[in-house]
Design a protein around this motif. Structure first.
Motif, mmCIF file in Angstrom:
data_model
loop_
_atom_site.group_PDB
_atom_site.id
_atom_site.type_symbol
_atom_site.label_atom_id
_atom_site.label_comp_id
_atom_site.label_asym_id
_atom_site.label_seq_id
_atom_site.Cartn_x
_atom_site.Cartn_y
_atom_site.Cartn_z
ATOM 1 N N GLY A 1 0.812 -1.211 0.000
ATOM 2 C CA GLY A 1 0.000 0.000 0.000
ATOM 3 C C GLY A 1 0.840 1.253 0.000
ATOM 4 O O GLY A 1 0.551 2.221 -0.720
ATOM 5 N N ALA A 2 1.902 1.246 0.797
ATOM 6 C CA ALA A 2 2.796 2.403 0.839
ATOM 7 C C ALA A 2 3.523 2.578 -0.488
ATOM 8 O O ALA A 2 3.728 3.716 -0.951
ATOM 9 C CB ALA A 2 3.805 2.235 1.978
ATOM 10 N N ALA A 3 3.919 1.469 -1.104
ATOM 11 C CA ALA A 3 4.607 1.552 -2.397
ATOM 12 C C ALA A 3 3.681 2.123 -3.463
ATOM 13 O O ALA A 3 4.093 2.961 -4.280
ATOM 14 C CB ALA A 3 5.103 0.165 -2.810
ATOM 15 N N VAL A 4 2.419 1.694 -3.459
ATOM 16 C CA VAL A 4 1.455 2.229 -4.419
ATOM 17 C C VAL A 4 1.262 3.719 -4.204
ATOM 18 O O VAL A 4 1.211 4.515 -5.154
ATOM 19 C CB VAL A 4 0.113 1.479 -4.291
ATOM 20 C CG1 VAL A 4 -0.982 2.199 -5.082
ATOM 21 C CG2 VAL A 4 0.246 0.046 -4.781
ATOM 22 N N TYR B 1 -4.374 -1.267 2.321
ATOM 23 C CA TYR B 1 -4.112 -1.062 3.746
ATOM 24 C C TYR B 1 -5.149 -1.788 4.607
ATOM 25 O O TYR B 1 -4.819 -2.390 5.637
ATOM 26 C CB TYR B 1 -4.117 0.425 4.086
ATOM 27 C CG TYR B 1 -2.836 1.151 3.766
ATOM 28 C CD1 TYR B 1 -1.604 0.638 4.161
ATOM 29 C CD2 TYR B 1 -2.853 2.369 3.087
ATOM 30 C CE1 TYR B 1 -0.427 1.312 3.879
ATOM 31 C CE2 TYR B 1 -1.682 3.055 2.797
ATOM 32 C CZ TYR B 1 -0.478 2.515 3.198
ATOM 33 O OH TYR B 1 0.692 3.183 2.920
ATOM 34 N N PHE B 2 -6.413 -1.706 4.201
ATOM 35 C CA PHE B 2 -7.469 -2.335 4.999
ATOM 36 C C PHE B 2 -7.281 -3.850 5.049
ATOM 37 O O PHE B 2 -7.450 -4.473 6.098
ATOM 38 C CB PHE B 2 -8.846 -1.992 4.418
ATOM 39 C CG PHE B 2 -9.980 -2.546 5.221
ATOM 40 C CD1 PHE B 2 -10.313 -1.999 6.448
ATOM 41 C CD2 PHE B 2 -10.717 -3.629 4.752
ATOM 42 C CE1 PHE B 2 -11.363 -2.518 7.199
ATOM 43 C CE2 PHE B 2 -11.763 -4.146 5.493
ATOM 44 C CZ PHE B 2 -12.086 -3.587 6.720
ATOM 45 N N ALA B 3 -6.938 -4.450 3.908
ATOM 46 C CA ALA B 3 -6.674 -5.890 3.894
ATOM 47 C C ALA B 3 -5.504 -6.232 4.817
ATOM 48 O O ALA B 3 -5.552 -7.209 5.574
ATOM 49 C CB ALA B 3 -6.380 -6.350 2.467
ATOM 50 N N GLY B 4 -4.452 -5.399 4.779
ATOM 51 C CA GLY B 4 -3.325 -5.613 5.681
ATOM 52 C C GLY B 4 -3.735 -5.469 7.133
ATOM 53 O O GLY B 4 -3.274 -6.224 8.007
ATOM 54 N N GLY B 5 -4.625 -4.509 7.403
ATOM 55 C CA GLY B 5 -5.093 -4.311 8.768
ATOM 56 C C GLY B 5 -5.842 -5.519 9.306
ATOM 57 O O GLY B 5 -5.752 -5.841 10.494
ATOM 58 N N ALA C 1 6.111 9.783 5.118
ATOM 59 C CA ALA C 1 4.945 9.001 5.515
ATOM 60 C C ALA C 1 4.911 7.659 4.787
ATOM 61 O O ALA C 1 4.683 6.606 5.400
ATOM 62 C CB ALA C 1 3.668 9.794 5.250
ATOM 63 N N ASN C 2 5.145 7.682 3.481
ATOM 64 C CA ASN C 2 5.091 6.446 2.697
ATOM 65 C C ASN C 2 6.277 5.529 2.986
ATOM 66 O O ASN C 2 6.101 4.322 3.191
ATOM 67 C CB ASN C 2 5.032 6.777 1.205
ATOM 68 C CG ASN C 2 3.689 7.329 0.775
ATOM 69 O OD1 ASN C 2 2.653 6.940 1.301
ATOM 70 N ND2 ASN C 2 3.687 8.262 -0.168
#
Length: 280
Positions: free
Chosen positions: A85-88, A103-107, A257-258
């Motif tokens: 997500g951060a890479a995207v 991010y939500f899937a990772g969460g 941040a990323n």
């Protein structure tokens, strides 16, 4: 009758290691992380030159191995998804909804890993001090309240942090938010989650170092705790950089941040990989 504990170690109200005399004059040692992750305690008879380990029964060992594997895999996948997500977000290869979905899937995986880690503590074998020393398997439980145990508190705070992150991740799907709403609904839960992760990591160090500062390069458990805490620090750096300035509507530093999120997430994935090897 068994003799009482000779020495208790830890920090504040937390006991992380107990040492007591054996009837033959030797010693037995119970360590919190060793017992809950590997299901063993150390025994050294007076006449023996080497320490041997007393194992919990097969039920406990099977439980610990399965829970450890599930938690480890959940953190590996969760960390990988956060890094993606951060890479995207950094490369600009997807829109905001795509990043939020990753991010939500990772969460979801982080929350799973947090709860399963708590289950491992709740269902770990308990020590019986005195005499020869042994570990006892209790009935399965889905929940307990044991705030005087540092392992329970550490994993509970971690799990709570993942739930707070879930609020942040859900709110990130909202559209048309003002700057103030973004900071209140997305940024604030993010920071609170990072703080909880840092507290959990500190308590994990208290457990593995018995209340003292320590560096244990030959201890796999220490490296797992260190990798997780480094990931928490990087997450906090990323969260602070993700604050939206009310005057301009822009982030303090989108690159930090990323990249902070990406490298922090990889630390959690690395810790999960290492955790796969921490079993009896």
């Amino acid at each position: 009758m068994g003799q009482p504990e000779q020495r208790a170690e830890g920090a504040g109200p937390f006991t992380t290691r107990l040492t007591w005399h054996l009837p033959d004059g030797g010693t037995a040692v119970w360590e919190s992380r060793l017992a809950r992750r590997r299901g063993v305690l150390a025994v050294r008879p007076l006449s023996a030159a080497a320490t041997r380990h007393i194992r919990a029964d097969a039920i406990s060992i099977t439980r610990l191995r399965r829970l450890n594997a599930i938690a480890a895999i959940a953190f590996i996948i969760g960390g990988a998804l956060f890094a993606a997500g951060a890479a995207v977000g950094q490369l600009g290869s997807g829109d905001a909804t795509e990043c939020a979905s990753i991010y939500f899937a990772g969460g979801l995986f982080f929350t799973t890993g947090g709860y399963v880690s708590l289950l491992q503590v709740i269902n770990a074998p308990r020590h019986v001090p005195g005499g020869e020393g042994r570990l006892v398997t209790r009935h399965w439980r889905w929940w307990s309240y044991e705030p005087t145990r540092v392992d329970w508190l550490s994993t509970f705070v971690l799990f709570a942090g993942t739930l707070v992150f879930a609020v942040d991740l859900l709110d990130s799907f909202l559209q048309g938010l003002s700057v103030q709403q973004v900071n209140r609904l997305i940024w604030a839960p993010d920071v609170i989650g990072c703080i909880l992760f840092l507290i959990s990591g500190h308590l994990a160090f208290v457990e593995i170092c018995h209340g003292r500062l320590c560096v244990r390069p030959h201890d796999l458990g220490w490296w797992i705790v260190a990798a997780n805490q480094l990931g928490s620090i990087l997450f906090m750096v990323a969260a602070l950089a993700a604050y939206t300035r009310p005057a301009t509507g822009s982030l303090v530093n989108a690159d930090i941040a990323n990249w902070g999120t990406l490298t922090g997430a990889l630390c959690f994935s690395l810790a999960g990989i290492l955790q796969l090897g921490e079993h009896s």
